[in-house]
Design a protein around this motif. Structure first.
Motif, PDB file in Angstrom:
ATOM      1  N   GLU A  34       0.845  -1.441  -0.065  1.00  0.00           N
ATOM      2  CA  GLU A  34      -0.187   0.348   0.427  1.00  0.00           C
ATOM      3  C   GLU A  34       1.022   1.503   0.395  1.00  0.00           C
ATOM      4  O   GLU A  34       0.506   2.294  -0.623  1.00  0.00           O
ATOM      5  CB  GLU A  34      -1.027   0.362   1.133  1.00  0.00           C
ATOM      6  N   VAL A  35       2.225   1.336   0.825  1.00  0.00           N
ATOM      7  CA  VAL A  35       2.701   2.414   1.032  1.00  0.00           C
ATOM      8  C   VAL A  35       3.305   2.478  -0.736  1.00  0.00           C
ATOM      9  O   VAL A  35       3.222   3.996  -1.227  1.00  0.00           O
ATOM     10  CB  VAL A  35       4.432   2.120   1.581  1.00  0.00           C
ATOM     11  N   ALA A  36       3.655   1.595  -1.384  1.00  0.00           N
ATOM     12  CA  ALA A  36       4.577   1.411  -2.603  1.00  0.00           C
ATOM     13  C   ALA A  36       3.242   1.935  -4.083  1.00  0.00           C
ATOM     14  O   ALA A  36       3.280   3.261  -4.549  1.00  0.00           O
ATOM     15  CB  ALA A  36       4.145  -0.128  -3.376  1.00  0.00           C
ATOM     16  N   LYS A  37       1.411   1.888  -3.450  1.00  0.00           N
ATOM     17  CA  LYS A  37       0.973   2.191  -4.007  1.00  0.00           C
ATOM     18  C   LYS A  37       0.652   4.239  -3.612  1.00  0.00           C
ATOM     19  O   LYS A  37       0.300   4.670  -4.879  1.00  0.00           O
ATOM     20  CB  LYS A  37      -0.582   1.262  -3.905  1.00  0.00           C
ATOM     21  N   LEU A  38       0.586   4.228  -2.456  1.00  0.00           N
ATOM     22  CA  LEU A  38       0.438   5.531  -2.553  1.00  0.00           C
ATOM     23  C   LEU A  38       0.989   6.618  -2.771  1.00  0.00           C
ATOM     24  O   LEU A  38       0.957   7.672  -3.717  1.00  0.00           O
ATOM     25  CB  LEU A  38      -0.032   5.623  -1.122  1.00  0.00           C
ATOM     26  N   THR A  39       2.826   6.130  -3.251  1.00  0.00           N
ATOM     27  CA  THR A  39       3.713   6.616  -3.111  1.00  0.00           C
ATOM     28  C   THR A  39       4.332   6.713  -4.655  1.00  0.00           C
ATOM     29  O   THR A  39       5.309   7.467  -4.894  1.00  0.00           O
ATOM     30  CB  THR A  39       5.069   6.248  -2.044  1.00  0.00           C
ATOM     31  N   GLY A  40       3.810   6.065  -5.062  1.00  0.00           N
ATOM     32  CA  GLY A  40       4.212   5.860  -7.216  1.00  0.00           C
ATOM     33  C   GLY A  40       5.514   4.549  -7.311  1.00  0.00           C
ATOM     34  O   GLY A  40       5.750   4.568  -7.925  1.00  0.00           O
ATOM     35  N   LYS A  41       5.859   4.111  -5.814  1.00  0.00           N
ATOM     36  CA  LYS A  41       7.140   3.582  -5.630  1.00  0.00           C
ATOM     37  C   LYS A  41       7.151   2.258  -6.559  1.00  0.00           C
ATOM     38  O   LYS A  41       5.927   1.802  -5.543  1.00  0.00           O
ATOM     39  CB  LYS A  41       7.633   3.999  -4.872  1.00  0.00           C
TER      40      LYS A  41
ATOM     41  N   ASN B 256      11.147  -1.753  -4.408  1.00  0.00           N
ATOM     42  CA  ASN B 256      11.897  -0.121  -4.083  1.00  0.00           C
ATOM     43  C   ASN B 256      11.466  -0.444  -2.477  1.00  0.00           C
ATOM     44  O   ASN B 256      12.719  -0.063  -1.129  1.00  0.00           O
ATOM     45  CB  ASN B 256      12.059   1.160  -4.891  1.00  0.00           C
ATOM     46  N   VAL B 257      10.306   0.024  -2.214  1.00  0.00           N
ATOM     47  CA  VAL B 257      10.351  -0.204  -0.913  1.00  0.00           C
ATOM     48  C   VAL B 257      10.720  -0.510   0.159  1.00  0.00           C
ATOM     49  O   VAL B 257      10.559  -0.959   1.635  1.00  0.00           O
ATOM     50  CB  VAL B 257       8.088   0.177  -0.391  1.00  0.00           C
ATOM     51  N   LEU B 258      10.520  -2.723  -0.283  1.00  0.00           N
ATOM     52  CA  LEU B 258      10.641  -3.672   0.351  1.00  0.00           C
ATOM     53  C   LEU B 258      12.536  -3.338   0.598  1.00  0.00           C
ATOM     54  O   LEU B 258      12.563  -3.649   1.808  1.00  0.00           O
ATOM     55  CB  LEU B 258      10.737  -4.454  -0.533  1.00  0.00           C
TER      56      LEU B 258
ATOM     57  N   LEU C  84       9.130   4.048   7.433  1.00  0.00           N
ATOM     58  CA  LEU C  84       9.646   4.055   6.581  1.00  0.00           C
ATOM     59  C   LEU C  84       9.745   5.301   5.446  1.00  0.00           C
ATOM     60  O   LEU C  84      10.920   5.492   4.749  1.00  0.00           O
ATOM     61  CB  LEU C  84       9.481   3.046   5.729  1.00  0.00           C
ATOM     62  N   VAL C  85       9.024   6.084   5.209  1.00  0.00           N
ATOM     63  CA  VAL C  85       8.711   7.191   4.345  1.00  0.00           C
ATOM     64  C   VAL C  85       9.292   8.619   4.703  1.00  0.00           C
ATOM     65  O   VAL C  85       9.278   9.228   3.791  1.00  0.00           O
ATOM     66  CB  VAL C  85       7.033   7.626   4.160  1.00  0.00           C
ATOM     67  N   SER C  86      10.091   8.571   5.887  1.00  0.00           N
ATOM     68  CA  SER C  86      10.852  10.042   6.250  1.00  0.00           C
ATOM     69  C   SER C  86      11.606  10.457   5.631  1.00  0.00           C
ATOM     70  O   SER C  86      11.890  11.313   5.327  1.00  0.00           O
ATOM     71  CB  SER C  86      11.108   9.641   8.079  1.00  0.00           C
ATOM     72  N   GLY C  87      12.612   9.506   4.836  1.00  0.00           N
ATOM     73  CA  GLY C  87      13.865   9.997   3.974  1.00  0.00           C
ATOM     74  C   GLY C  87      13.056  10.493   2.388  1.00  0.00           C
ATOM     75  O   GLY C  87      13.146  10.536   1.417  1.00  0.00           O
ATOM     76  N   TYR C  88      11.566  10.203   2.417  1.00  0.00           N
ATOM     77  CA  TYR C  88      11.042  10.334   0.984  1.00  0.00           C
ATOM     78  C   TYR C  88      10.472  12.077   0.852  1.00  0.00           C
ATOM     79  O   TYR C  88      10.381  12.702   2.055  1.00  0.00           O
ATOM     80  CB  TYR C  88       9.652   9.791   0.925  1.00  0.00           C
ATOM     81  N   SER C  89      10.275  12.490   0.245  1.00  0.00           N
ATOM     82  CA  SER C  89       9.925  13.625  -0.347  1.00  0.00           C
ATOM     83  C   SER C  89       8.534  13.545   1.025  1.00  0.00           C
ATOM     84  O   SER C  89       7.909  13.189   0.830  1.00  0.00           O
ATOM     85  CB  SER C  89       9.732  14.198  -1.904  1.00  0.00           C
ATOM     86  N   SER C  90       8.613  15.613   1.311  1.00  0.00           N
ATOM     87  CA  SER C  90       7.365  16.224   2.019  1.00  0.00           C
ATOM     88  C   SER C  90       5.756  16.114   0.794  1.00  0.00           C
ATOM     89  O   SER C  90       4.945  15.455   1.499  1.00  0.00           O
ATOM     90  CB  SER C  90       6.959  17.219   1.826  1.00  0.00           C
ATOM     91  N   ARG C  91       5.871  15.814  -0.190  1.00  0.00           N
ATOM     92  CA  ARG C  91       4.478  15.293  -0.594  1.00  0.00           C
ATOM     93  C   ARG C  91       4.129  13.930  -0.587  1.00  0.00           C
ATOM     94  O   ARG C  91       3.283  13.674  -0.626  1.00  0.00           O
ATOM     95  CB  ARG C  91       4.818  15.671  -2.276  1.00  0.00           C
TER      96      ARG C  91
ATOM     97  N   LYS D 101       1.200  11.614   1.659  1.00  0.00           N
ATOM     98  CA  LYS D 101       0.177  11.094   1.051  1.00  0.00           C
ATOM     99  C   LYS D 101      -0.454  10.018   2.363  1.00  0.00           C
ATOM    100  O   LYS D 101      -1.458   9.666   2.233  1.00  0.00           O
ATOM    101  CB  LYS D 101       0.275  10.491  -0.211  1.00  0.00           C
ATOM    102  N   ILE D 102       0.945   9.395   2.719  1.00  0.00           N
ATOM    103  CA  ILE D 102       1.113   8.663   3.813  1.00  0.00           C
ATOM    104  C   ILE D 102      -0.077   9.383   4.852  1.00  0.00           C
ATOM    105  O   ILE D 102      -0.516   8.357   5.448  1.00  0.00           O
ATOM    106  CB  ILE D 102       2.263   8.117   3.624  1.00  0.00           C
ATOM    107  N   ILE D 103       0.648  10.222   5.432  1.00  0.00           N
ATOM    108  CA  ILE D 103       0.105  10.276   6.834  1.00  0.00           C
ATOM    109  C   ILE D 103      -1.363  11.148   6.301  1.00  0.00           C
ATOM    110  O   ILE D 103      -2.952  10.486   7.688  1.00  0.00           O
ATOM    111  CB  ILE D 103       0.583  12.020   6.707  1.00  0.00           C
ATOM    112  N   ASP D 104      -2.107  10.887   5.268  1.00  0.00           N
ATOM    113  CA  ASP D 104      -3.709  11.869   4.981  1.00  0.00           C
ATOM    114  C   ASP D 104      -4.246  10.111   5.030  1.00  0.00           C
ATOM    115  O   ASP D 104      -5.422  10.212   4.947  1.00  0.00           O
ATOM    116  CB  ASP D 104      -3.168  11.979   3.085  1.00  0.00           C
ATOM    117  N   ARG D 105      -3.535   9.051   4.463  1.00  0.00           N
ATOM    118  CA  ARG D 105      -4.125   7.654   4.596  1.00  0.00           C
ATOM    119  C   ARG D 105      -4.484   7.544   5.525  1.00  0.00           C
ATOM    120  O   ARG D 105      -5.615   6.765   6.492  1.00  0.00           O
ATOM    121  CB  ARG D 105      -3.115   6.830   4.089  1.00  0.00           C
TER     122      ARG D 105
END
Length: 248
Positions: free
Chosen positions: A32-39, A43-45, A86-93, A97-101
């Motif tokens: 779901e993280v991959a789907k939300l972030t488009g990664k 790569n997420v694994l 996990l997503v702390s190193g990703y972009s703020s955008r 998306k994860i926080i909103d979810r």
């Protein structure tokens, strides 16, 4: 020899708990993280495994079964804390998306909670809750011998080879080797016939290596050693849990 563990009982527990509208969802999968972030999920694994190896993530890698082809694939089921780490190193955008979810899921649970408006509704709610509690208690009592078997495995002394682990779990050794390879517990280096345990599994305490000294290389004189993967009591208990859940 321990008795086989009935997976249907574990599913029954999940069914009773899952039917309660007052329980919030506690995990988010790396898929779901991959789907939300488009990664890509690979790569997420990779990011999750790196953070586990660093001791930052507390979640464990767990296989899921694809509903169409029936094959098992790796994923992590992340707590809210671990998903945000996990997503702390990703972009703020992408972090947004994860926080909103998570906020969407929490709001959905709150919206499902129904407060009784009359005395009759309160009695009905209490009766439903009592029935669910009774069902859950019956499942727990039925599952108790299986849980005790897993606890005995966890308390066993010393690590054992994969073939002996298969005997303890009452599965075919070839099936266990195949499952461990597919789910990234063990692997072979190119051109080698020896199995090696993945470092995250060693760090998690599920596996260890037995080191055997070999004769020095006849040409270079360099000392050599062989590494044989062993399943620890903690790893054996984890495999028993996965078998109980139908994943092994």
């Amino acid at each position: 020899m321990h008795s086989a563990i009935d997976a249907s009982n574990t599913r029954a527990v999940a069914s009773v708990i899952g039917n309660s509208p007052n329980l919030s969802r506690q995990v988010m999968s790396t898929r779901e993280v991959a789907k939300l972030t488009g990664k890509g999920h690979d790569n997420v694994l990779r990011d999750a495994r790196r953070l586990v190896a660093e001791g930052v993530l507390k979640s464990e890698e767990t296989p899921y079964q694809h509903p169409q082809n029936g094959q098992s694939y790796p994923e992590f089921l992340l707590s809210q804390r671990d998903s945000l780490v996990l997503v702390s190193g990703y972009s703020s955008r992408l972090r947004a998306k994860i926080i909103d979810r998570w906020q969407e899921l929490e709001a959905r649970v709150v919206g499902q909670v129904q407060i009784p408006q009359t005395f009759a509704e309160a009695l009905r709610l209490a009766a439903d809750q009592a029935e669910q509690n009774l069902q859950l208690q019956q499942v727990i009592e039925k599952q108790a011998p299986k849980v005790a078997a897993i606890e005995r495995l966890a308390a066993a002394g010393g690590a054992i080879c994969i073939t002996d682990a298969a005997k303890q779990l009452q599965v075919q050794p070839s099936k266990l080797f195949e499952w461990l390879e597919q789910n990234r517990w063990i692997y072979r280096r190119r051109g080698s016939k020896r199995w090696i345990a993945y470092q995250p599994r060693i760090a998690a305490g599920h596996m260890k290596h037995k080191v055997t000294a070999l004769k020095p290389d006849p040409e270079t004189g360099v000392e050599r050693a062989a590494f044989d993967p062993l399943v620890t009591p903690k790893g054996l208990a984890r495999l028993a849990e996965l078998k109980a859940g139908g994943s092994l």
